[in-house]
Motif scaffolding. Structure first.
Motif, PDB file in Angstrom:
ATOM      1  N   GLY A   1       0.823  -1.198   0.000  1.00  0.00           N
ATOM      2  CA  GLY A   1       0.000   0.000   0.000  1.00  0.00           C
ATOM      3  C   GLY A   1       0.862   1.254   0.000  1.00  0.00           C
ATOM      4  O   GLY A   1       2.093   1.181   0.023  1.00  0.00           O
ATOM      5  N   TYR A   2       0.223   2.418  -0.012  1.00  0.00           N
ATOM      6  CA  TYR A   2       0.992   3.656  -0.027  1.00  0.00           C
ATOM      7  C   TYR A   2       0.182   4.786   0.601  1.00  0.00           C
ATOM      8  O   TYR A   2      -1.051   4.717   0.705  1.00  0.00           O
ATOM      9  CB  TYR A   2       1.409   4.027  -1.451  1.00  0.00           C
ATOM     10  N   GLU A   3       0.904   5.805   1.032  1.00  0.00           N
ATOM     11  CA  GLU A   3       0.276   6.994   1.598  1.00  0.00           C
ATOM     12  C   GLU A   3       0.099   8.049   0.508  1.00  0.00           C
ATOM     13  O   GLU A   3       0.764   7.999  -0.536  1.00  0.00           O
ATOM     14  CB  GLU A   3       1.139   7.566   2.726  1.00  0.00           C
ATOM     15  N   LYS A   4      -0.792   8.981   0.745  1.00  0.00           N
ATOM     16  CA  LYS A   4      -1.005  10.085  -0.190  1.00  0.00           C
ATOM     17  C   LYS A   4       0.316  10.835  -0.401  1.00  0.00           C
ATOM     18  O   LYS A   4       1.010  11.179   0.547  1.00  0.00           O
ATOM     19  CB  LYS A   4      -2.068  11.029   0.359  1.00  0.00           C
ATOM     20  N   GLY A   5       0.673  11.050  -1.663  1.00  0.00           N
ATOM     21  CA  GLY A   5       1.887  11.776  -1.992  1.00  0.00           C
ATOM     22  C   GLY A   5       3.139  10.927  -2.007  1.00  0.00           C
ATOM     23  O   GLY A   5       4.249  11.450  -2.196  1.00  0.00           O
ATOM     24  N   ALA A   6       3.004   9.607  -1.851  1.00  0.00           N
ATOM     25  CA  ALA A   6       4.186   8.740  -1.840  1.00  0.00           C
ATOM     26  C   ALA A   6       4.898   8.766  -3.182  1.00  0.00           C
ATOM     27  O   ALA A   6       6.115   8.611  -3.261  1.00  0.00           O
ATOM     28  CB  ALA A   6       3.785   7.304  -1.482  1.00  0.00           C
ATOM     29  N   PHE A   7       4.130   8.971  -4.255  1.00  0.00           N
ATOM     30  CA  PHE A   7       4.701   9.138  -5.589  1.00  0.00           C
ATOM     31  C   PHE A   7       3.746  10.004  -6.397  1.00  0.00           C
ATOM     32  O   PHE A   7       2.688  10.403  -5.896  1.00  0.00           O
ATOM     33  CB  PHE A   7       4.969   7.785  -6.271  1.00  0.00           C
ATOM     34  N   THR A   8       4.073  10.279  -7.633  1.00  0.00           N
ATOM     35  CA  THR A   8       3.360  11.289  -8.423  1.00  0.00           C
ATOM     36  C   THR A   8       1.854  11.052  -8.485  1.00  0.00           C
ATOM     37  O   THR A   8       1.060  11.980  -8.297  1.00  0.00           O
ATOM     38  CB  THR A   8       3.928  11.339  -9.853  1.00  0.00           C
ATOM     39  N   ASP A   9       1.429   9.809  -8.749  1.00  0.00           N
ATOM     40  CA  ASP A   9       0.011   9.535  -8.938  1.00  0.00           C
ATOM     41  C   ASP A   9      -0.704   9.125  -7.654  1.00  0.00           C
ATOM     42  O   ASP A   9      -1.877   8.735  -7.706  1.00  0.00           O
ATOM     43  CB  ASP A   9      -0.170   8.430  -9.988  1.00  0.00           C
ATOM     44  N   ALA A  10      -0.026   9.187  -6.521  1.00  0.00           N
ATOM     45  CA  ALA A  10      -0.639   8.778  -5.250  1.00  0.00           C
ATOM     46  C   ALA A  10      -1.465   9.929  -4.682  1.00  0.00           C
ATOM     47  O   ALA A  10      -1.047  10.632  -3.753  1.00  0.00           O
ATOM     48  CB  ALA A  10       0.432   8.330  -4.267  1.00  0.00           C
ATOM     49  N   ARG A  11      -2.656  10.145  -5.255  1.00  0.00           N
ATOM     50  CA  ARG A  11      -3.501  11.271  -4.835  1.00  0.00           C
ATOM     51  C   ARG A  11      -4.239  10.978  -3.534  1.00  0.00           C
ATOM     52  O   ARG A  11      -4.677  11.889  -2.843  1.00  0.00           O
ATOM     53  CB  ARG A  11      -4.493  11.604  -5.945  1.00  0.00           C
ATOM     54  N   THR A  12      -4.421   9.709  -3.238  1.00  0.00           N
ATOM     55  CA  THR A  12      -5.039   9.307  -1.973  1.00  0.00           C
ATOM     56  C   THR A  12      -4.251   8.130  -1.405  1.00  0.00           C
ATOM     57  O   THR A  12      -3.525   7.459  -2.140  1.00  0.00           O
ATOM     58  CB  THR A  12      -6.506   8.873  -2.167  1.00  0.00           C
ATOM     59  N   ALA A  13      -4.425   7.872  -0.127  1.00  0.00           N
ATOM     60  CA  ALA A  13      -3.787   6.700   0.486  1.00  0.00           C
ATOM     61  C   ALA A  13      -4.514   5.427   0.043  1.00  0.00           C
ATOM     62  O   ALA A  13      -5.712   5.461  -0.252  1.00  0.00           O
ATOM     63  CB  ALA A  13      -3.810   6.828   2.000  1.00  0.00           C
ATOM     64  N   LYS A  14      -3.785   4.333  -0.018  1.00  0.00           N
ATOM     65  CA  LYS A  14      -4.382   3.068  -0.460  1.00  0.00           C
ATOM     66  C   LYS A  14      -3.794   1.915   0.358  1.00  0.00           C
ATOM     67  O   LYS A  14      -2.571   1.780   0.443  1.00  0.00           O
ATOM     68  CB  LYS A  14      -4.097   2.836  -1.943  1.00  0.00           C
ATOM     69  N   PRO A  15      -4.641   1.093   0.974  1.00  0.00           N
ATOM     70  CA  PRO A  15      -4.119  -0.072   1.699  1.00  0.00           C
ATOM     71  C   PRO A  15      -3.600  -1.125   0.720  1.00  0.00           C
ATOM     72  O   PRO A  15      -4.090  -1.236  -0.409  1.00  0.00           O
ATOM     73  CB  PRO A  15      -5.338  -0.584   2.474  1.00  0.00           C
ATOM     74  N   GLY A  16      -2.619  -1.878   1.147  1.00  0.00           N
ATOM     75  CA  GLY A  16      -2.067  -2.934   0.313  1.00  0.00           C
ATOM     76  C   GLY A  16      -2.699  -4.282   0.612  1.00  0.00           C
ATOM     77  O   GLY A  16      -3.572  -4.410   1.475  1.00  0.00           O
ATOM     78  N   MET A  17      -2.239  -5.291  -0.114  1.00  0.00           N
ATOM     79  CA  MET A  17      -2.796  -6.638   0.030  1.00  0.00           C
ATOM     80  C   MET A  17      -2.614  -7.193   1.438  1.00  0.00           C
ATOM     81  O   MET A  17      -3.461  -7.929   1.939  1.00  0.00           O
ATOM     82  CB  MET A  17      -2.148  -7.580  -0.981  1.00  0.00           C
ATOM     83  N   PHE A  18      -1.496  -6.871   2.074  1.00  0.00           N
ATOM     84  CA  PHE A  18      -1.278  -7.376   3.426  1.00  0.00           C
ATOM     85  C   PHE A  18      -2.353  -6.858   4.378  1.00  0.00           C
ATOM     86  O   PHE A  18      -2.797  -7.585   5.276  1.00  0.00           O
ATOM     87  CB  PHE A  18       0.105  -6.959   3.931  1.00  0.00           C
ATOM     88  N   GLU A  19      -2.779  -5.622   4.210  1.00  0.00           N
ATOM     89  CA  GLU A  19      -3.835  -5.067   5.051  1.00  0.00           C
ATOM     90  C   GLU A  19      -5.200  -5.621   4.676  1.00  0.00           C
ATOM     91  O   GLU A  19      -6.010  -5.962   5.542  1.00  0.00           O
ATOM     92  CB  GLU A  19      -3.853  -3.542   4.932  1.00  0.00           C
ATOM     93  N   ILE A  20      -5.471  -5.694   3.390  1.00  0.00           N
ATOM     94  CA  ILE A  20      -6.780  -6.164   2.920  1.00  0.00           C
ATOM     95  C   ILE A  20      -7.035  -7.592   3.384  1.00  0.00           C
ATOM     96  O   ILE A  20      -8.162  -7.967   3.709  1.00  0.00           O
ATOM     97  CB  ILE A  20      -6.858  -6.061   1.382  1.00  0.00           C
ATOM     98  N   ALA A  21      -5.973  -8.391   3.424  1.00  0.00           N
ATOM     99  CA  ALA A  21      -6.110  -9.802   3.807  1.00  0.00           C
ATOM    100  C   ALA A  21      -5.981 -10.022   5.306  1.00  0.00           C
ATOM    101  O   ALA A  21      -5.864 -11.162   5.757  1.00  0.00           O
ATOM    102  CB  ALA A  21      -5.065 -10.637   3.070  1.00  0.00           C
ATOM    103  N   ASP A  22      -5.995  -8.960   6.111  1.00  0.00           N
ATOM    104  CA  ASP A  22      -5.811  -9.090   7.555  1.00  0.00           C
ATOM    105  C   ASP A  22      -6.807 -10.095   8.140  1.00  0.00           C
ATOM    106  O   ASP A  22      -8.015  -9.988   7.926  1.00  0.00           O
ATOM    107  CB  ASP A  22      -5.995  -7.727   8.222  1.00  0.00           C
ATOM    108  N   GLY A  23      -6.306 -11.063   8.853  1.00  0.00           N
ATOM    109  CA  GLY A  23      -7.143 -12.123   9.414  1.00  0.00           C
ATOM    110  C   GLY A  23      -7.343 -13.277   8.464  1.00  0.00           C
ATOM    111  O   GLY A  23      -7.780 -14.364   8.871  1.00  0.00           O
TER     112      GLY A  23
END
Length: 460
Positions: free
Chosen positions: A216-238
């Motif tokens: 995943g990434y936080e807002k502003g992590a790179f050019t097109d990162a306009r919003t934060a996004k959770p990654g697969m590790f977070e989505i699959a929690d549990g």
């Protein structure tokens, strides 16, 4: 069907008032002055969609009622009403599982809005539960078909692993052997079955995108990162994250994966906060990871970390007559999908299938049968209905023990490819010894294995 609401309050006038208001909204309402009577009325076949209960009643407090409901109807949202406007009372109710609370005297509009919200959420949860139950039914361990020793071993291993829901597992085997099916079967028969099963093919994304997808990434992590996004590790929690073609991951990303597996902690790209999740990781590869480790293309420490248990999916050619058992199951499936009524395979078709070496394994078998059932003229599949690539086209050349057969009319390159493949499939020596027997260097053998894509066709 009308949504059903239970109102529980020791003041009869409250029950009557709420019943009249909610009935006008189209709800089916039952009012109780005694919470014990309400518990006796719970029917597993028709639970209420929402329970509206007073916090303080002579027979039972709201918290005690919540405890009882957590045992008998844990999925039903409960809204607590309290005239005791202490925050602690409401917090305790929420901690015990209450959906929300209302302060007396109750604002009717607030009550109606809260009930509507609870019903929508309850309906979504019920739908999710039905999906999960359907998925579990679709992935029984018995669904991994076959009676040959290798596939029986696979089923027994998966059965054992269902009780070890934190163990990292590596599924290895040629392309088309059902590694994805085995991983999903393990997930949906484990304690994690109610949580997400997510998967990603490591070979399908360039390295920078794969890292963003996983962490995943936080807002502003790179050019097109306009919003934060959770990654697969977070989505699959549990639940479970399945990493297919793990051998395609770069060494740098392998190091980050190893760090996550050791601590279950990670940071999003561009983030400073450590995040901890309870995600099980399953991996799959059709490559020989031990060779990749020796060639320094795969981290040795990561290999040991993901290879806690290695489930080796057998090639179809090593499963004896299981090809016919799997074919029967696929025919039943395609009869439903294609609206056909094929009864089975003729003896000639069975012999043809048993003689074929199935380099594409179950995936190839599925494609061959689907085509055969589309074009078959009768109610059985005959040998001429099976379109199988000849050995000379796929480099799958076999002879008797100690012999090599190859048809005339092919190129020298075809001959070299087939001969090296035959040697790799019939010898269990090290690559160095095999290279010596072929009269070439180990590096040359490595180059030719990659050039001809031979590792996918060899189990070592």
């Amino acid at each position: 069907m009308q949504e059903r609401i239970f109102v529980v309050d020791d003041e009869p006038k409250i029950g009557t008032l709420f019943s009249n208001v909610l009935a006008r909204d189209g709800y089916e309402v039952e009012a109780f002055v005694n919470p014990v009577s309400m518990l006796d009325q719970l029917d597993e076949d028709r639970l209420p969609d929402v329970i509206l209960a007073d916090m303080m009643m002579p027979q039972m407090t709201g918290v005690e009622l919540l405890d009882a409901l957590n045992d008998r109807a844990p999925s039903v949202p409960v809204i607590i009403m309290t005239a005791h406007s202490s925050v602690q009372t409401a917090v305790e109710a929420m901690r015990q599982g209450a959906f929300h609370y209302l302060q007396k005297p109750v604002n009717l509009e607030e009550m109606r809005a809260l009930i509507y919200k609870a019903i929508r959420l309850y309906g979504a949860q019920q739908e999710l539960e039905e999906i999960k139950e359907k998925q579990q039914a679709e992935y029984p361990i018995s669904g991994i078909l076959g009676e040959s020793d290798p596939i029986v071993q696979v089923r027994e291993t998966i059965q054992t692993l269902t009780g070890a829901s934190n163990t990292t597992v590596l599924f290895s085997g040629e392309t088309g052997t059902g590694k994805n099916l085995a991983a999903q079967t393990l997930h949906y028969n484990s304690a994690r079955s109610r949580k997400p099963f997510t998967e990603i093919n490591c070979a399908a994304l360039p390295d920078n995108l794969l890292e963003a997808e996983l962490f995943g990434y936080e807002k502003g992590a790179f050019t097109d990162a306009r919003t934060a996004k959770p990654g697969m590790f977070e989505i699959a929690d549990g639940g479970t994250l399945f990493l297919d073609e793990i051998d395609s991951m770069s060494l740098a990303l392998q190091a980050k994966l190893l760090s996550f597996l050791e601590s279950r902690t990670f940071r999003r790209l561009g983030g400073v906060e450590d995040r901890t999740v309870n995600t099980r990781v399953l991996c799959a590869t059709n490559a020989n990871l031990e060779s990749s480790v020796k060639e320094k293309e795969f981290r040795k420490d990561l290999f040991f970390r993901i290879n806690v248990v290695n489930v080796k999916m057998p090639a179809l050619r090593h499963m004896e007559r299981d090809v016919l058992r799997i074919a029967d199951s696929l025919i039943t499936r395609f009869n439903n999908e294609l609206k056909r009524s094929i009864t089975g395979l003729t003896e000639a078709a069975q012999e043809k299938m048993l003689e074929h070496m199935w380099p594409g394994n179950v995936r190839e078998l599925r494609n061959v049968l689907e085509r055969a059932m589309i074009f078959a003229q009768g109610d059985t599949i005959d040998a001429e209905d099976l379109t199988l690539a000849p050995p000379s086209q796929i480099g799958d050349v076999f002879g008797t023990a100690g012999a090599f057969q190859f048809p005339l009319g092919r190129t020298i390159e075809d001959l070299e490819k087939a001969y090296i493949l035959r040697t790799l499939q019939t010898r269990e020596d090290s690559y160095a010894k095999i290279a010596d027997s072929l009269g070439i260097s180990k590096k040359t053998l490595w180059d030719k294995r990659k050039r001809y894509n031979l590792d996918e066709q060899v189990e070592r």
